[in-house]
Design a protein around this motif. Sequence first.
Motif, PDB file in Angstrom:
ATOM      1  N   LEU A 280     -17.092  16.269   7.158  1.00 15.73           N
ATOM      2  CA  LEU A 280     -15.836  16.037   7.863  1.00 15.73           C
ATOM      3  C   LEU A 280     -14.702  16.635   7.051  1.00 15.73           C
ATOM      4  N   VAL A 281     -14.040  17.645   7.614  1.00 16.74           N
ATOM      5  CA  VAL A 281     -12.938  18.301   6.910  1.00 16.74           C
ATOM      6  C   VAL A 281     -11.631  17.587   7.203  1.00 16.74           C
ATOM      7  N   GLY A 282     -11.447  17.163   8.448  1.00 21.84           N
ATOM      8  CA  GLY A 282     -10.211  16.482   8.782  1.00 21.84           C
ATOM      9  C   GLY A 282     -10.208  16.017  10.225  1.00 21.84           C
ATOM     10  N   LEU A 283      -9.152  15.308  10.589  1.00 18.72           N
ATOM     11  CA  LEU A 283      -8.887  14.921  11.961  1.00 18.72           C
ATOM     12  C   LEU A 283      -7.681  15.710  12.434  1.00 18.72           C
ATOM     13  N   LEU A 284      -7.794  16.253  13.656  1.00 15.69           N
ATOM     14  CA  LEU A 284      -6.752  17.104  14.208  1.00 15.69           C
ATOM     15  C   LEU A 284      -6.153  16.489  15.462  1.00 15.69           C
ATOM     16  N   GLU A 285      -4.929  16.906  15.760  1.00 11.77           N
ATOM     17  CA  GLU A 285      -4.357  16.686  17.078  1.00 11.77           C
ATOM     18  C   GLU A 285      -3.959  18.042  17.631  1.00 11.77           C
ATOM     19  N   PHE A 286      -4.161  18.226  18.935  1.00 10.79           N
ATOM     20  CA  PHE A 286      -3.953  19.523  19.553  1.00 10.79           C
ATOM     21  C   PHE A 286      -2.748  19.527  20.474  1.00 10.79           C
ATOM     22  N   ALA A 287      -2.070  20.665  20.477  1.00  8.61           N
ATOM     23  CA  ALA A 287      -0.976  20.923  21.428  1.00  8.61           C
ATOM     24  C   ALA A 287      -0.952  22.416  21.688  1.00  8.61           C
ATOM     25  N   ASN A 288      -1.144  22.805  22.947  1.00  9.47           N
ATOM     26  CA  ASN A 288      -1.119  24.219  23.349  1.00  9.47           C
ATOM     27  C   ASN A 288      -2.110  25.071  22.554  1.00  9.47           C
ATOM     28  N   GLY A 289      -3.294  24.526  22.343  1.00  8.99           N
ATOM     29  CA  GLY A 289      -4.341  25.281  21.670  1.00  8.99           C
ATOM     30  C   GLY A 289      -4.231  25.345  20.168  1.00  8.99           C
ATOM     31  N   VAL A 290      -3.238  24.670  19.607  1.00 10.55           N
ATOM     32  CA  VAL A 290      -3.051  24.680  18.147  1.00 10.55           C
ATOM     33  C   VAL A 290      -3.415  23.302  17.599  1.00 10.55           C
ATOM     34  N   GLY A 291      -4.336  23.296  16.638  1.00 12.15           N
ATOM     35  CA  GLY A 291      -4.757  22.051  16.017  1.00 12.15           C
ATOM     36  C   GLY A 291      -3.988  21.784  14.743  1.00 12.15           C
ATOM     37  N   LYS A 292      -3.305  20.660  14.709  1.00 16.91           N
ATOM     38  CA  LYS A 292      -2.508  20.269  13.543  1.00 16.91           C
ATOM     39  C   LYS A 292      -3.232  19.151  12.803  1.00 16.91           C
ATOM     40  N   PRO A 293      -3.408  19.277  11.481  1.00 20.61           N
ATOM     41  CA  PRO A 293      -4.096  18.224  10.726  1.00 20.61           C
ATOM     42  C   PRO A 293      -3.335  16.890  10.779  1.00 20.61           C
ATOM     43  N   ILE A 294      -4.052  15.836  11.108  1.00 20.31           N
ATOM     44  CA  ILE A 294      -3.508  14.484  10.990  1.00 20.31           C
ATOM     45  C   ILE A 294      -3.797  13.945   9.599  1.00 20.31           C
ATOM     46  N   VAL A 295      -5.049  14.123   9.188  1.00 16.92           N
ATOM     47  CA  VAL A 295      -5.474  13.701   7.849  1.00 16.92           C
ATOM     48  C   VAL A 295      -6.655  14.568   7.445  1.00 16.92           C
ATOM     49  N   ASN A 296      -6.688  14.985   6.198  1.00 20.16           N
ATOM     50  CA  ASN A 296      -7.796  15.768   5.664  1.00 20.16           C
ATOM     51  C   ASN A 296      -8.647  14.922   4.732  1.00 20.16           C
ATOM     52  N   PHE A 297      -9.904  15.355   4.553  1.00 15.02           N
ATOM     53  CA  PHE A 297     -10.847  14.643   3.699  1.00 15.02           C
ATOM     54  C   PHE A 297     -11.389  15.623   2.665  1.00 15.02           C
ATOM     55  N   PRO A 298     -10.838  15.606   1.469  1.00 13.02           N
ATOM     56  CA  PRO A 298     -11.284  16.541   0.432  1.00 13.02           C
ATOM     57  C   PRO A 298     -12.757  16.332   0.110  1.00 13.02           C
ATOM     58  N   PRO A 299     -13.442  17.404  -0.321  1.00 13.96           N
ATOM     59  CA  PRO A 299     -14.845  17.240  -0.727  1.00 13.96           C
ATOM     60  C   PRO A 299     -14.951  16.267  -1.889  1.00 13.96           C
ATOM     61  N   ASP A 300     -16.059  15.529  -1.927  1.00 14.00           N
ATOM     62  CA  ASP A 300     -16.290  14.616  -3.033  1.00 14.00           C
ATOM     63  C   ASP A 300     -16.553  15.387  -4.319  1.00 14.00           C
ATOM     64  N   ILE A 301     -16.073  14.855  -5.418  1.00  7.72           N
ATOM     65  CA  ILE A 301     -16.368  15.394  -6.743  1.00  7.72           C
ATOM     66  C   ILE A 301     -17.484  14.530  -7.323  1.00  7.72           C
ATOM     67  N   LEU A 302     -18.664  15.105  -7.448  1.00 10.87           N
ATOM     68  CA  LEU A 302     -19.842  14.325  -7.783  1.00 10.87           C
ATOM     69  C   LEU A 302     -20.214  14.368  -9.252  1.00 10.87           C
ATOM     70  N   THR A 303     -19.246  14.650 -10.106  1.00 12.77           N
ATOM     71  CA  THR A 303     -19.537  14.599 -11.546  1.00 12.77           C
ATOM     72  C   THR A 303     -19.742  13.167 -11.973  1.00 12.77           C
ATOM     73  N   ALA A 304     -20.646  12.962 -12.906  1.00 14.13           N
ATOM     74  CA  ALA A 304     -20.938  11.616 -13.388  1.00 14.13           C
ATOM     75  C   ALA A 304     -19.748  11.087 -14.181  1.00 14.13           C
ATOM     76  N   THR A 305     -19.341   9.891 -13.839  1.00 11.70           N
ATOM     77  CA  THR A 305     -18.212   9.269 -14.533  1.00 11.70           C
ATOM     78  C   THR A 305     -18.601   7.831 -14.885  1.00 11.70           C
ATOM     79  N   VAL A 306     -18.123   7.352 -15.982  1.00 12.82           N
ATOM     80  CA  VAL A 306     -18.396   5.971 -16.366  1.00 12.82           C
ATOM     81  C   VAL A 306     -17.088   5.214 -16.351  1.00 12.82           C
ATOM     82  N   VAL A 307     -17.086   4.084 -15.629  1.00 18.32           N
ATOM     83  CA  VAL A 307     -15.856   3.283 -15.521  1.00 18.32           C
ATOM     84  C   VAL A 307     -16.166   1.865 -15.924  1.00 18.32           C
ATOM     85  N   THR A 308     -15.119   1.147 -16.264  1.00 16.84           N
ATOM     86  CA  THR A 308     -15.241  -0.286 -16.525  1.00 16.84           C
ATOM     87  C   THR A 308     -14.596  -1.032 -15.373  1.00 16.84           C
TER      88      THR A 308
END
Length: 309
Positions: A280-308
């Motif tokens: 899923l790259v994003g959610l769009l809304e359309f007007a006159n054939g043009v899709g405008k981003p409502i919200v985007n979903f960046p790719p996950d960064i899958l590097t190993a991280t350690v948190v507390t």
Amino acid sequence: MTEALGRSGILLIDKPAGITSHDVVARTRKRAGTRKVGHAGTLDPMATGLLMLGINNSTRLLTYLVGLDKEYFATIRLGAATNTDDAEGEQTEVAEPGTVANLTEETISAALRPLTGAISQVPSSVSAIRVDGKRAYTLVREGETVELAPRSVTVSALEVLDSRRHDGYYDLDVRVRCSSGTYIRAIARDLGAALGVGGHLTALRRSMIGPFAVTDAAELESLDVAASLLSPATIATALFPVLALDSDQAVDLGHGKRLVVDRPEGPQGPVAAIAPDGRLVGLLEFANGVGKPIVNFPPDILTATVVTP
């Protein structure tokens, strides 16, 4: 210390009784090793059933889940009212046993009809609605009297599945299908008031949120976050029309650019824009054939991280 889950997605959780929805979020944060956990609508401690949680970037989807219709199974006890409209409160009114004994299926059905369809409902005074910056339930616990304004809701189904009499009460097992913002406790309260005997909930279970069912949910105690996580694309394609992107369009949309798309006339938005790899790259809304981003979903960064936690 916990290895952080880098993936984003939505969890379906079957909440047990006796804990708050925030307790579920806290436990999930610990198991996922991330603070980025949110929910799409709470359940009372007494209630069980479906909670939808967003993990990492998928918290951006929660806005679109909160407003979905809900389905509940509940038990309404006629014959007593409580100050919380459920079994956890103190009784404020107890009907004469003879009054409850005189209730019939016909009188109950007649009293349920005005509570069905598009109605104006006064929320329970122990709801999470904010009044002067405080939750209504907090004010009630502090001894204040709270009067909430009625709101428009829709109860599309209110079906009695079973009934039984015992100890001077009349219990109804019901199925409710309703719009977001409907209080099932308020239905119990209003039904009891209409019948002149008082009413409150003794059990509540949320079975569905939109197209998502509790039968597909994970148990909290045995939750494996990684194994239970539904991808953002899985959720979005269940809710919205889909636009399949080519690789160039996926890059452009990821950079916030508008898309000019030759597509049949259809819903203006949201539309789920899906990359060739199924993301899923994003959610769009359309007007006159043009899709405008409502919200985007960046790719996950899958590097190993350690948190507390």
